[in-house]
Design an enzyme around this catalytic site. Sequence first.
Site, PDB file in Angstrom:
ATOM      1  N   GLU A   1      -3.451   0.741  -3.790  1.00 49.24           N
ATOM      2  CA  GLU A   1      -4.244   1.138  -2.814  1.00 49.24           C
ATOM      3  C   GLU A   1      -4.053  -1.247  -1.679  1.00 49.24           C
ATOM      4  O   GLU A   1      -4.948  -1.883  -1.019  1.00 49.24           O
ATOM      5  CB  GLU A   1      -5.091   1.729  -2.304  1.00 49.24           C
ATOM      6  CG  GLU A   1      -5.245   2.522  -2.221  1.00 49.24           C
ATOM      7  CD  GLU A   1      -5.651   3.231  -0.946  1.00 49.24           C
ATOM      8  OE1 GLU A   1      -4.829   2.276   0.205  1.00 49.24           O
ATOM      9  OE2 GLU A   1      -6.079   4.322  -1.381  1.00 49.24           O
TER      10      GLU A   1
ATOM     11  N   THR B   1      -2.528   6.843   0.230  1.00 52.67           N
ATOM     12  CA  THR B   1      -4.026   6.788   0.340  1.00 52.67           C
ATOM     13  C   THR B   1      -4.776   7.760   0.797  1.00 52.67           C
ATOM     14  O   THR B   1      -4.164   9.263  -0.230  1.00 52.67           O
ATOM     15  CB  THR B   1      -3.439   7.301   2.667  1.00 52.67           C
ATOM     16  OG1 THR B   1      -5.163   7.060   2.765  1.00 52.67           O
ATOM     17  CG2 THR B   1      -2.596   8.180   2.446  1.00 52.67           C
TER      18      THR B   1
ATOM     19  N   LYS C   1       0.877  -1.001  -0.280  1.00 51.74           N
ATOM     20  CA  LYS C   1      -0.046   0.406  -0.073  1.00 51.74           C
ATOM     21  C   LYS C   1       1.172   1.336  -0.208  1.00 51.74           C
ATOM     22  O   LYS C   1       1.461   1.582   0.602  1.00 51.74           O
ATOM     23  CB  LYS C   1      -0.636  -0.034   0.887  1.00 51.74           C
ATOM     24  CG  LYS C   1      -1.646   1.133   1.369  1.00 51.74           C
ATOM     25  CD  LYS C   1      -2.854   1.077   2.537  1.00 51.74           C
ATOM     26  CE  LYS C   1      -3.695   1.981   2.957  1.00 51.74           C
ATOM     27  NZ  LYS C   1      -3.859   2.484   1.305  1.00 51.74           N
TER      28      LYS C   1
END
Length: 108
Positions: free
Chosen positions: A72, A22, A19
């Site tokens: 993500e 954000t 990841k």
Amino acid sequence: MNDITFYQRFEADILAGRKTITIRDKSESHFKPGDILRVGRFEDNQYFCTIEVLSVSPIAFNELTDEHAKQENMGLDELKEVIRGIYPKEDLFYLIKFKIIYEEMSYG
């Protein structure tokens, strides 16, 4: 005190480098490239790593792509569902790219 928090379910993906972005609302749009942020878990604010912000750019909900979902570590439908669960009425977001610069070591 932590500068930014993530839901605990994202901690392993962040620490593994799966990841790398954000997506946040306007309340977290003040971060700038080069910012060094202490990262904690949303649920208990427990620190787990430090990240460097690489870029911050505005993005509309309908502009999200499979590439964003990949960054993500999820599918596009899942990403949109997660975002709608957190921000049910928002349409403008801020995409924050980051990299880990320090990981809390656990001893035990």
